[in-house]
Design a protein around this motif. Structure first.
Motif, PDB file in Angstrom:
ATOM      1  N   ALA A  10       0.826  -1.214   0.000  1.00  0.00           N
ATOM      2  CA  ALA A  10       0.000   0.000   0.000  1.00  0.00           C
ATOM      3  C   ALA A  10       0.855   1.257   0.000  1.00  0.00           C
ATOM      4  N   ASN A  11       0.407   2.276  -0.734  1.00  0.00           N
ATOM      5  CA  ASN A  11       1.037   3.593  -0.651  1.00  0.00           C
ATOM      6  C   ASN A  11       0.766   4.185   0.732  1.00  0.00           C
ATOM      7  N   VAL A  12       1.743   4.933   1.249  1.00  0.00           N
ATOM      8  CA  VAL A  12       1.660   5.412   2.631  1.00  0.00           C
ATOM      9  C   VAL A  12       1.825   6.928   2.707  1.00  0.00           C
ATOM     10  N   LEU A  13       1.015   7.540   3.561  1.00  0.00           N
ATOM     11  CA  LEU A  13       1.194   8.937   3.951  1.00  0.00           C
ATOM     12  C   LEU A  13       1.535   8.955   5.436  1.00  0.00           C
ATOM     13  N   VAL A  14       2.692   9.514   5.779  1.00  0.00           N
ATOM     14  CA  VAL A  14       3.126   9.595   7.173  1.00  0.00           C
ATOM     15  C   VAL A  14       2.905  11.010   7.691  1.00  0.00           C
ATOM     16  N   VAL A  15       2.259  11.127   8.843  1.00  0.00           N
ATOM     17  CA  VAL A  15       2.140  12.418   9.512  1.00  0.00           C
ATOM     18  C   VAL A  15       3.470  12.670  10.214  1.00  0.00           C
ATOM     19  N   ASP A  21       8.778  10.327  17.522  1.00  0.00           N
ATOM     20  CA  ASP A  21       7.787   9.304  17.184  1.00  0.00           C
ATOM     21  C   ASP A  21       7.474   9.284  15.696  1.00  0.00           C
ATOM     22  N   SER A  22       7.238  10.444  15.123  1.00  0.00           N
ATOM     23  CA  SER A  22       6.876  10.478  13.707  1.00  0.00           C
ATOM     24  C   SER A  22       8.074  10.116  12.822  1.00  0.00           C
ATOM     25  N   THR A  23       9.276  10.469  13.256  1.00  0.00           N
ATOM     26  CA  THR A  23      10.474  10.087  12.510  1.00  0.00           C
ATOM     27  C   THR A  23      10.633   8.571  12.515  1.00  0.00           C
ATOM     28  N   THR A  24      10.369   7.968  13.656  1.00  0.00           N
ATOM     29  CA  THR A  24      10.424   6.510  13.751  1.00  0.00           C
ATOM     30  C   THR A  24       9.383   5.877  12.833  1.00  0.00           C
ATOM     31  N   CYS A  25       8.192   6.452  12.790  1.00  0.00           N
ATOM     32  CA  CYS A  25       7.142   5.947  11.899  1.00  0.00           C
ATOM     33  C   CYS A  25       7.578   6.022  10.444  1.00  0.00           C
ATOM     34  N   LEU A  26       8.197   7.137  10.063  1.00  0.00           N
ATOM     35  CA  LEU A  26       8.641   7.301   8.679  1.00  0.00           C
ATOM     36  C   LEU A  26       9.627   6.206   8.292  1.00  0.00           C
ATOM     37  N   THR A 138       0.653   7.325  11.797  1.00  0.00           N
ATOM     38  CA  THR A 138       0.786   8.386  12.785  1.00  0.00           C
ATOM     39  C   THR A 138       1.445   7.832  14.045  1.00  0.00           C
ATOM     40  N   GLY A 139       2.249   8.662  14.699  1.00  0.00           N
ATOM     41  CA  GLY A 139       3.032   8.200  15.840  1.00  0.00           C
ATOM     42  C   GLY A 139       2.371   8.345  17.189  1.00  0.00           C
ATOM     43  N   VAL A 140       1.057   8.350  17.245  1.00  0.00           N
ATOM     44  CA  VAL A 140       0.375   8.449  18.540  1.00  0.00           C
ATOM     45  C   VAL A 140       0.657   7.206  19.378  1.00  0.00           C
ATOM     46  N   THR A 175      -0.774   2.684  13.435  1.00  0.00           N
ATOM     47  CA  THR A 175      -0.206   3.311  14.631  1.00  0.00           C
ATOM     48  C   THR A 175       0.846   2.373  15.228  1.00  0.00           C
ATOM     49  N   PRO A 176       2.024   2.300  14.631  1.00  0.00           N
ATOM     50  CA  PRO A 176       3.022   1.313  15.061  1.00  0.00           C
ATOM     51  C   PRO A 176       3.552   1.513  16.471  1.00  0.00           C
ATOM     52  N   LEU A 177       3.368   2.704  17.037  1.00  0.00           N
ATOM     53  CA  LEU A 177       3.901   2.980  18.378  1.00  0.00           C
ATOM     54  C   LEU A 177       2.839   2.887  19.466  1.00  0.00           C
ATOM     55  N   MET A 178       1.621   2.549  19.104  1.00  0.00           N
ATOM     56  CA  MET A 178       0.492   2.670  20.023  1.00  0.00           C
ATOM     57  C   MET A 178       0.737   2.017  21.378  1.00  0.00           C
ATOM     58  N   TYR A 179       1.342   0.845  21.397  1.00  0.00           N
ATOM     59  CA  TYR A 179       1.517   0.120  22.656  1.00  0.00           C
ATOM     60  C   TYR A 179       2.987  -0.030  23.043  1.00  0.00           C
ATOM     61  N   LEU A 180       3.851   0.782  22.446  1.00  0.00           N
ATOM     62  CA  LEU A 180       5.273   0.730  22.766  1.00  0.00           C
ATOM     63  C   LEU A 180       5.637   1.761  23.827  1.00  0.00           C
ATOM     64  N   THR A 181       6.599   1.420  24.662  1.00  0.00           N
ATOM     65  CA  THR A 181       7.172   2.405  25.570  1.00  0.00           C
ATOM     66  C   THR A 181       8.140   3.271  24.771  1.00  0.00           C
ATOM     67  N   LYS A 182       8.612   4.341  25.372  1.00  0.00           N
ATOM     68  CA  LYS A 182       9.559   5.193  24.656  1.00  0.00           C
ATOM     69  C   LYS A 182      10.871   4.451  24.400  1.00  0.00           C
TER      70      LYS A 182
END
Length: 243
Positions: A10-15, A21-26, A138-140, A175-182
């Protein structure tokens, strides 16, 4: 690498805010798409969107531009000059301290900015439709959500259900970070070849300090965002102490 519920085709749009967090998502999005590229298939596109909403830490936008450029990703920066005139938050009002309680909502941090994620996700969803992107990343994070109710999974899922219903679309929110600690977020960045970008190019500090260098990145070291990031880095280092 932590499992991510995504369609690698799938094509992806990253916020992309320019923060950790968002850099990690990218970089996680790029890594999952790189697997497709290695299979002699055309890799799906990964693009990014950022929002200039009058934040005090506007330096994060310059960071987002550099991060996107270095990663070879097209970034669209959307100006939202009206937003800070509608809400009152320590992220947009220089007279408010980022370390205090919210001026109106008991138990919430001063940095809570009403409907910020709702606004960002609405615009990202619209842009994803135009760009033929089937996923918005999104990195929420619910684990370290810092008292922001709009970072929790129930809100995110319901928001996208409504947006898809209102546009007759089928865009997934990831939301790949949703349940991750920092600390685990640092690990995901490392697994995605993005740790150096996180440490040297991203910006998290609410006070906009991008001149004070720390082992975990740039920041004042005292605001809630810096404190959370520093503790996460310490946890990441502790996990790897025996390596």
């Amino acid at each position: 690498m932590y499992p991510i519920d995504t369609d690698p085709l799938a094509n992806v749009l990253v916020v992309l805010s320019g923060g950790q967090d968002s850099t990690t998502c990218l970089y996680a999005a790029l890594t999952t798409r790189a697997e497709v590229d290695r299979c002699d298939m055309e890799a799906p596109k990964v693009i990014a969107i950022a929002f200039d909403y009058g934040q005090k830490h506007a330096v994060e936008l310059e960071c987002a531009k550099k991060i996107a450029l270095d990663a070879g990703v097209v970034l669209r920066v959307v100006p939202l000059p009206f937003y800070k005139h509608l809400v009152k938050s320590a992220l947009t009002d220089t007279s408010l301290s980022t370390d205090s309680e919210h001026h109106r909502l008991k138990g919430r941090p001063a940095t809570f900015t009403p409907n910020r994620n709702a606004l960002f996700l609405t615009l990202a969803h619209a842009y994803a439709q135009e760009q033929d992107c089937h996923e918005v990343w999104t990195g929420v994070c619910e684990t370290d959500f810092s008292g922001y109710p709009d970072c929790r999974i129930n809100f995110i899922v319901k928001m996208f259900d409504a947006l898809n219903e209102g546009s007759e679309s089928e865009i997934d929110v990831v939301t790949p970070l949703m349940y991750l600690t920092k600390a685990q977020t640092f690990q995901l960045a490392a697994d995605s070849n993005g740790l150096q970008a996180v440490l040297h190019d991203s910006h998290t500090c609410y006070n906009g300090d991008h001149s004070t260098a720390n082992t975990w990145g740039y920041g004042c070291g005292t605001c809630p965002a810096c404190d959370l990031r520093a503790k996460g880095w310490a946890g990441y280092l502790a996990y790897h102490a025996g390596d």
